[in-house]
Scaffold this motif. Structure first.
Motif, PDB file in Angstrom:
ATOM      1  N   GLY A  99      39.637  36.512  27.756  1.00 47.55           N
ATOM      2  CA  GLY A  99      40.660  35.961  28.644  1.00 47.55           C
ATOM      3  C   GLY A  99      41.484  34.886  27.955  1.00 47.55           C
ATOM      4  O   GLY A  99      42.660  34.695  28.261  1.00 47.55           O
ATOM      5  N   PHE A 104      48.508  36.983  28.514  1.00 43.19           N
ATOM      6  CA  PHE A 104      48.387  37.112  29.968  1.00 43.19           C
ATOM      7  C   PHE A 104      49.427  36.256  30.671  1.00 43.19           C
ATOM      8  O   PHE A 104      49.707  35.143  30.269  1.00 43.19           O
ATOM      9  CB  PHE A 104      46.985  36.685  30.415  1.00 43.19           C
ATOM     10  CG  PHE A 104      46.786  36.704  31.902  1.00 43.19           C
ATOM     11  CD1 PHE A 104      46.528  37.889  32.544  1.00 43.19           C
ATOM     12  CD2 PHE A 104      46.879  35.536  32.644  1.00 43.19           C
ATOM     13  CE1 PHE A 104      46.349  37.918  33.925  1.00 43.19           C
ATOM     14  CE2 PHE A 104      46.704  35.552  34.029  1.00 43.19           C
ATOM     15  CZ  PHE A 104      46.434  36.754  34.654  1.00 43.19           C
ATOM     16  N   SER A 106      50.402  35.373  34.838  1.00 45.39           N
ATOM     17  CA  SER A 106      49.846  35.650  36.158  1.00 45.39           C
ATOM     18  C   SER A 106      50.699  36.670  36.919  1.00 45.39           C
ATOM     19  O   SER A 106      50.216  37.300  37.846  1.00 45.39           O
ATOM     20  CB  SER A 106      49.682  34.369  36.963  1.00 45.39           C
ATOM     21  OG  SER A 106      50.931  33.775  37.166  1.00 45.39           O
ATOM     22  N   SER A 108      51.520  39.469  35.756  1.00 43.45           N
ATOM     23  CA  SER A 108      50.995  40.816  35.538  1.00 43.45           C
ATOM     24  C   SER A 108      49.504  40.920  35.859  1.00 43.45           C
ATOM     25  O   SER A 108      48.816  41.793  35.348  1.00 43.45           O
ATOM     26  CB  SER A 108      51.312  41.344  34.141  1.00 43.45           C
ATOM     27  OG  SER A 108      51.215  40.361  33.177  1.00 43.45           O
ATOM     28  N   ALA A 109      49.019  40.029  36.739  1.00 40.96           N
ATOM     29  CA  ALA A 109      47.611  40.079  37.138  1.00 40.96           C
ATOM     30  C   ALA A 109      47.263  41.406  37.811  1.00 40.96           C
ATOM     31  O   ALA A 109      46.183  41.948  37.590  1.00 40.96           O
ATOM     32  CB  ALA A 109      47.284  38.913  38.060  1.00 40.96           C
ATOM     33  N   PHE A 113      44.614  44.164  36.630  1.00 43.19           N
ATOM     34  CA  PHE A 113      43.480  44.445  37.511  1.00 43.19           C
ATOM     35  C   PHE A 113      43.328  45.954  37.701  1.00 43.19           C
ATOM     36  O   PHE A 113      42.236  46.502  37.561  1.00 43.19           O
ATOM     37  CB  PHE A 113      43.706  43.747  38.858  1.00 43.19           C
ATOM     38  CG  PHE A 113      42.588  43.920  39.842  1.00 43.19           C
ATOM     39  CD1 PHE A 113      41.520  43.049  39.846  1.00 43.19           C
ATOM     40  CD2 PHE A 113      42.615  44.961  40.757  1.00 43.19           C
ATOM     41  CE1 PHE A 113      40.489  43.211  40.748  1.00 43.19           C
ATOM     42  CE2 PHE A 113      41.583  45.124  41.667  1.00 43.19           C
ATOM     43  CZ  PHE A 113      40.523  44.242  41.663  1.00 43.19           C
ATOM     44  N   THR A 126      35.827  41.784  35.499  1.00 46.30           N
ATOM     45  CA  THR A 126      37.268  41.632  35.653  1.00 46.30           C
ATOM     46  C   THR A 126      37.599  40.230  36.168  1.00 46.30           C
ATOM     47  O   THR A 126      38.545  39.592  35.709  1.00 46.30           O
ATOM     48  CB  THR A 126      37.817  42.693  36.634  1.00 46.30           C
ATOM     49  OG1 THR A 126      37.411  43.973  36.175  1.00 46.30           O
ATOM     50  CG2 THR A 126      39.323  42.637  36.734  1.00 46.30           C
ATOM     51  N   LEU A 130      39.996  37.221  34.846  1.00 42.10           N
ATOM     52  CA  LEU A 130      41.096  36.677  35.653  1.00 42.10           C
ATOM     53  C   LEU A 130      40.940  35.172  35.923  1.00 42.10           C
ATOM     54  O   LEU A 130      41.900  34.505  36.285  1.00 42.10           O
ATOM     55  CB  LEU A 130      41.191  37.416  36.991  1.00 42.10           C
ATOM     56  CG  LEU A 130      41.800  38.816  36.922  1.00 42.10           C
ATOM     57  CD1 LEU A 130      41.776  39.465  38.298  1.00 42.10           C
ATOM     58  CD2 LEU A 130      43.237  38.759  36.395  1.00 42.10           C
ATOM     59  N   PRO A 134      44.107  32.331  33.077  1.00 38.91           N
ATOM     60  CA  PRO A 134      45.072  31.272  33.404  1.00 38.91           C
ATOM     61  C   PRO A 134      44.528  29.863  33.170  1.00 38.91           C
ATOM     62  O   PRO A 134      45.269  28.961  32.794  1.00 38.91           O
ATOM     63  CB  PRO A 134      45.366  31.485  34.886  1.00 38.91           C
ATOM     64  CG  PRO A 134      44.213  32.256  35.420  1.00 38.91           C
ATOM     65  CD  PRO A 134      43.618  33.012  34.279  1.00 38.91           C
ATOM     66  N   GLU A 302      49.003  32.773  42.742  1.00 40.13           N
ATOM     67  CA  GLU A 302      48.133  33.802  42.187  1.00 40.13           C
ATOM     68  C   GLU A 302      47.280  34.432  43.276  1.00 40.13           C
ATOM     69  O   GLU A 302      47.065  35.640  43.302  1.00 40.13           O
ATOM     70  CB  GLU A 302      47.244  33.199  41.101  1.00 40.13           C
ATOM     71  CG  GLU A 302      46.747  34.255  40.132  1.00 40.13           C
ATOM     72  CD  GLU A 302      45.626  33.745  39.259  1.00 40.13           C
ATOM     73  OE1 GLU A 302      45.605  32.544  38.967  1.00 40.13           O
ATOM     74  OE2 GLU A 302      44.776  34.563  38.891  1.00 40.13           O
ATOM     75  N   LEU A 306      47.124  38.305  44.356  1.00 36.70           N
ATOM     76  CA  LEU A 306      45.862  39.059  44.391  1.00 36.70           C
ATOM     77  C   LEU A 306      45.611  39.712  45.748  1.00 36.70           C
ATOM     78  O   LEU A 306      44.859  40.668  45.850  1.00 36.70           O
ATOM     79  CB  LEU A 306      44.679  38.152  44.018  1.00 36.70           C
ATOM     80  CG  LEU A 306      44.538  37.839  42.533  1.00 36.70           C
ATOM     81  CD1 LEU A 306      43.440  36.829  42.299  1.00 36.70           C
ATOM     82  CD2 LEU A 306      44.255  39.107  41.724  1.00 36.70           C
TER      83      LEU A 306
END
Lengths: 337, 80
Positions: A99, A104, A106, A108-109, A113, A126, A130, A134, A302, A306
């Motif tokens: 990570g 990365f 956020s 394209s979280a 996923f 996962t 995540l 960040p 975020e 999600l």
């Protein structure tokens, strides 16, 4: 092509000379050239600003350049491949580490996923990714290093990793599969072609230069505002002002900082300089760490993103478990130091 | 030629769209530029990092914003 490489090689010694003489030059400018009264609130705020801002920007440029080169060796696809079929614990540890280095954003979280779920990476693993991605980002680490020193930067990275590993593991134990939005598993993948380009070393250096332009171009203003506010506090707010509010004897300050930190959506660039000054004014390290982790690692946008893939109970579990981890870090550091 | 910009509308996606249009104009090509912002549709391209540039259903770049020059090179390859 080669000309650019030569420019970079010349810039490195220039960087070193400027960085190591910054303190002397700032003091000379403040005390000799402008002849300001040493010790007055304005002078000290001004001195803080014109020393810290170039210092932090110089560090950001250098580190983001090298992190950019390192990142060019990692891609979400490669990370997914490495995590596929990994069991809990090992998977959580690997995912948290990856990570940090995998590029990365956020925004394209969700695609990330979905990609992980599609190739059978366990949900807990996962989540470790995540959480770590960040929270432990290069901007935060550079700012911590520049404004707090290397020890605090290391503490932040290590405790951040521990939170990501444990929280992902705990979430994995809670059987979260049922709490993922149904459409995620019904996704039909297409057969789109992807043009994979092999990168040369020169491309990677270019990648580093591009990330400096993109990241520093975007955050310099937040760094400047953060340091300006920090400078004001440094000069004008009395010593020990924060002791009663964020000192270690005020136990409730840890959960309170986390609660305040979640909706406060600021990037590390703006928040770290301010917190660094709060510590100077008596805020404790544990509370400050908890506050920064909450602001940087748990952000409302975020969580909203999600929500597209996670059902409500899992969102709450996610926030709750991470917040609990941050709280533990806050209490432990307040207790130890 | 059909160009798609994959991404959920963040500032980086807008930048990619801007550069793509600029590249089209500089190279003198005509193409339709569509934005794909639904996650289900983005997932079909196996893209795990946005923004991504898709030209004639081939994913050309993902997770980064290529320079205008690079986009021109990609367009030329497809146009030939």
């Amino acid at each position: 092509m080669n000309k650019r490489l030569i420019i970079l090689l010349v810039l490195l010694p220039v960087w070193i000379v400027v960085y190591y003489n910054l303190q002397t030059v700032t003091n000379w400018l403040v005390d000799e050239v402008l002849n300001l009264t040493s010790g007055s609130p304005f002078t000290e705020a001004f001195r803080f600003f014109i020393y810290e801002l170039p210092k932090v920007l110089l560090l950001l440029v250098l580190i983001i350049f090298f992190v950019g080169i390192i990142r060019s060796y990692f891609s979400p696809e490669r990370t997914r491949l490495m995590l596929g079929g990994k069991r809990q614990i090992t998977g959580n540890i690997l995912a948290s580490g990856l990570g940090i280095v995998t590029p990365f954003c956020s925004c394209s979280a969700i695609p990330l996923f979905l990609g992980f779920v599609e190739s059978g990476v366990p949900l807990g693993v996962t989540f470790s990714f995540l959480i770590a991605a960040p929270m432990i980002n290069e901007v935060a680490v550079v700012l911590l290093f520049g404004l707090f020193g290397w020890k605090t930067a290391v503490v932040y990275v290590v405790t951040g990793l521990m939170i990501a590993i444990t929280a992902g593991w705990v979430i994995g134990k809670l059987k979260p599969e049922k709490q993922v939005q149904d459409w995620v598993f019904e996704l039909q993948s297409g057969n789109a072609e992807t043009n994979n380009v092999l990168l040369t070393l020169f491309d990677r250096i270019q990648y580093g230069v591009d990330s400096v332009k993109e990241v520093v171009g975007k955050i310099w203003i937040y760094v400047a505002i953060g340091i300006a506010v920090g400078a004001g506090v440094h000069g004008y707010v009395p010593q020990d002002f924060m002791v009663s509010l964020m000192g270690k004897s005020a136990w409730y300050s840890v959960p309170l900082s986390i609660l305040v930190g979640i909706p406060l959506y600021s990037n590390a660039a703006g928040i770290v300089p301010i917190v660094s000054v709060l510590i100077e004014k008596g805020a404790s390290l544990g509370t400050s760490l908890a506050f920064m982790m909450s602001v940087i690692g748990l952000s409302l946008p975020e969580v909203i993103i999600l929500k597209k893939v996670l059902k409500r109970p899992l969102i709450f579990t996610f926030v709750g478990v991470v917040a609990a981890g941050i709280m533990a870090v806050g209490f432990i550091f307040n207790f130890l130091f | 030629m059909e160009i798609k910009i994959l991404g959920s509308g963040c500032s980086r996606c807008r930048e990619l769209e801007k550069r793509t249009r600029e590249a089209l104009e500089k190279a003198g090509f005509h193409a339709s530029v569509t934005k794909v912002d639904q996650m289900q549709d983005i997932a079909r391209y196996h893209v795990m990092a946005t923004p991504a540039l898709v030209v004639d259903e081939v994913v050309e770049t993902k997770g980064r914003i290529p320079s205008v020059e690079e986009v021109i090179q990609i367009l030329i390859r497809h146009f030939a």
